[in-house]
Motif scaffolding. Structure first.
Motif, mmCIF file in Angstrom:
data_model
loop_
_atom_site.group_PDB
_atom_site.id
_atom_site.type_symbol
_atom_site.label_atom_id
_atom_site.label_comp_id
_atom_site.label_asym_id
_atom_site.label_seq_id
_atom_site.Cartn_x
_atom_site.Cartn_y
_atom_site.Cartn_z
ATOM 1 N N LYS A 183 13.470 0.290 59.221
ATOM 2 C CA LYS A 183 12.181 0.813 59.665
ATOM 3 C C LYS A 183 12.274 2.307 59.956
ATOM 4 O O LYS A 183 11.409 3.097 59.534
ATOM 5 C CB LYS A 183 11.720 0.070 60.917
ATOM 6 C CG LYS A 183 10.472 0.641 61.592
ATOM 7 C CD LYS A 183 9.245 0.604 60.698
ATOM 8 C CE LYS A 183 7.959 0.928 61.458
ATOM 9 N NZ LYS A 183 7.917 2.277 62.039
ATOM 10 N N LEU A 184 13.324 2.737 60.635
ATOM 11 C CA LEU A 184 13.512 4.148 60.947
ATOM 12 C C LEU A 184 13.721 4.964 59.672
ATOM 13 O O LEU A 184 13.221 6.090 59.552
ATOM 14 C CB LEU A 184 14.698 4.327 61.890
ATOM 15 C CG LEU A 184 14.520 3.754 63.298
ATOM 16 C CD1 LEU A 184 15.839 3.809 64.068
ATOM 17 C CD2 LEU A 184 13.433 4.499 64.053
ATOM 18 N N LYS A 185 14.429 4.390 58.712
ATOM 19 C CA LYS A 185 14.642 5.072 57.437
ATOM 20 C C LYS A 185 13.326 5.238 56.686
ATOM 21 O O LYS A 185 13.056 6.290 56.091
ATOM 22 C CB LYS A 185 15.641 4.282 56.589
ATOM 23 C CG LYS A 185 16.011 4.971 55.277
ATOM 24 C CD LYS A 185 16.994 4.128 54.481
ATOM 25 C CE LYS A 185 17.302 4.790 53.136
ATOM 26 N NZ LYS A 185 18.192 3.935 52.303
ATOM 27 N N GLY A 241 11.443 8.971 55.622
ATOM 28 C CA GLY A 241 11.091 9.387 54.271
ATOM 29 C C GLY A 241 9.701 8.995 53.830
ATOM 30 O O GLY A 241 9.348 9.163 52.666
ATOM 31 N N TRP A 242 8.910 8.444 54.777
ATOM 32 C CA TRP A 242 7.583 7.902 54.439
ATOM 33 C C TRP A 242 7.688 7.036 53.185
ATOM 34 O O TRP A 242 6.972 7.210 52.205
ATOM 35 C CB TRP A 242 6.563 9.026 54.229
ATOM 36 C CG TRP A 242 6.313 9.890 55.426
ATOM 37 C CD1 TRP A 242 6.285 11.244 55.451
ATOM 38 C CD2 TRP A 242 6.027 9.477 56.776
ATOM 39 N NE1 TRP A 242 6.016 11.712 56.717
ATOM 40 C CE2 TRP A 242 5.851 10.653 57.555
ATOM 41 C CE3 TRP A 242 5.906 8.248 57.407
ATOM 42 C CZ2 TRP A 242 5.559 10.610 58.923
ATOM 43 C CZ3 TRP A 242 5.632 8.207 58.774
ATOM 44 C CH2 TRP A 242 5.456 9.375 59.502
ATOM 45 N N ASN A 243 8.589 6.057 53.238
ATOM 46 C CA ASN A 243 8.869 5.205 52.082
ATOM 47 C C ASN A 243 8.161 3.855 52.239
ATOM 48 O O ASN A 243 8.589 3.018 53.039
ATOM 49 C CB ASN A 243 10.383 4.996 51.957
ATOM 50 C CG ASN A 243 10.774 4.297 50.680
ATOM 51 O OD1 ASN A 243 10.204 3.279 50.319
ATOM 52 N ND2 ASN A 243 11.741 4.868 49.980
ATOM 53 N N PRO A 244 7.082 3.592 51.481
ATOM 54 C CA PRO A 244 6.325 2.341 51.612
ATOM 55 C C PRO A 244 7.143 1.096 51.289
ATOM 56 O O PRO A 244 6.963 0.052 51.918
ATOM 57 C CB PRO A 244 5.164 2.514 50.624
ATOM 58 C CG PRO A 244 5.045 3.987 50.415
ATOM 59 C CD PRO A 244 6.450 4.504 50.509
ATOM 60 N N TYR A 255 1.792 5.855 54.507
ATOM 61 C CA TYR A 255 3.090 6.472 54.227
ATOM 62 C C TYR A 255 3.052 7.214 52.886
ATOM 63 O O TYR A 255 3.580 8.325 52.765
ATOM 64 C CB TYR A 255 4.187 5.398 54.195
ATOM 65 C CG TYR A 255 4.750 5.050 55.549
ATOM 66 C CD1 TYR A 255 3.951 5.093 56.698
ATOM 67 C CD2 TYR A 255 6.073 4.670 55.708
ATOM 68 C CE1 TYR A 255 4.456 4.761 57.947
ATOM 69 C CE2 TYR A 255 6.597 4.339 56.956
ATOM 70 C CZ TYR A 255 5.771 4.381 58.070
ATOM 71 O OH TYR A 255 6.283 4.054 59.306
ATOM 72 N N ALA A 256 2.449 6.595 51.883
ATOM 73 C CA ALA A 256 2.369 7.236 50.569
ATOM 74 C C ALA A 256 1.586 8.541 50.655
ATOM 75 O O ALA A 256 1.963 9.559 50.054
ATOM 76 C CB ALA A 256 1.719 6.287 49.568
#
Length: 234
Positions: free
Chosen positions: A128-130, A134-137, A170-171
């Motif tokens: 979750k923190l990762k 990186g705003w990674n969906p 996030y995207a």
């Protein structure tokens, strides 16, 4: 006024008394209507709505014992253990103070299990923190069960969004190069059988301090968050 707000110990005491007595009506008043109770059955995640719980027959559980796992000014995680039809049961409940009254906004439940090393829960929080960094969906969806709600508290009111909605956010943030630098200040995880809980606090890029509290289940795909609540705490 803050001074007039209900305290968490008073709220837990009222809930415990109602639960022990099998007073479904009084117990349900402590549960936010949007709350879904999640459990593992036959290897699958199943959910029970507040209305289903409300319709269940009374089952007194006089041996119910509760313990606060983590607590902040407006949010908390509480765990409980009791005996039901001769078997030990446990839950983790996510609490929020809404308009000065503490209510349950998330719950996971299952058979009692020993307190164990929470490596899987910690890995889910790491993911979750990762995803935040990186705003990674895609990574966000791997950390949180698709049917879960992501909740925040604003002006004593609860706002909830789906995981799909947060993936879209996030995207958008990734495309806009929105600052995502966060500094984790503290964290704690625990696991019992298929149930888990996690709390972490962090400082955002703007310097604000936030707390996240999550309830998890050990699914076929690994540990997943079934309820997540974050709130600004400074």
């Amino acid at each position: 006024m803050i001074d007039a707000c209900e305290t968490l110990p008073a709220a837990i005491a009222a809930y415990t008394q109602a639960f022990r007595a099998g007073d479904v009506a009084a117990t349900v008043t402590r549960v936010q209507p949007s709350t879904v109770v999640y459990a593992m059955e036959g290897g699958e995640v199943v959910g029970q709505t507040r209305s289903t719980w409300k319709a269940a027959p009374a089952q007194p559980t006089p041996d119910l014992e509760t313990q606060v796992v983590s607590e902040g000014p407006r949010t908390a995680i509480v765990t409980a253990r009791w005996t039901q039809t001769g078997a030990a049961r446990r839950d983790y409940t996510l609490w929020a103070r809404l308009e000065c009254r503490w209510r349950i906004v998330g719950r996971v439940v299952g058979p009692e299990g020993p307190l164990e090393a929470a490596h899987g829960v910690r890995a889910a929080v790491d993911l979750k923190l990762k995803s935040d960094a990186g705003w990674n969906p895609a990574e966000l969806a791997q950390a949180i069960e698709p049917r879960a709600l992501v909740i925040t508290i604003d002006d004593e009111q609860m706002a909830a969004a789906s995981v799909a909605d947060w993936q879209a956010r996030y995207a958008t943030r990734a495309k806009a190069n929105y600052p995502s630098k966060q500094t984790v200040l503290a964290r704690a995880e625990e696991a019992r059988g298929d149930l888990g809980a996690a709390t972490w606090t962090f400082k955002s890029a703007s310097g604000a301090t936030y707390a996240d509290r999550a309830l998890l289940l050990r699914t076929r795909e690994g540990w997943r968050m079934l309820a997540l609540l974050w709130v600004r705490e400074d």
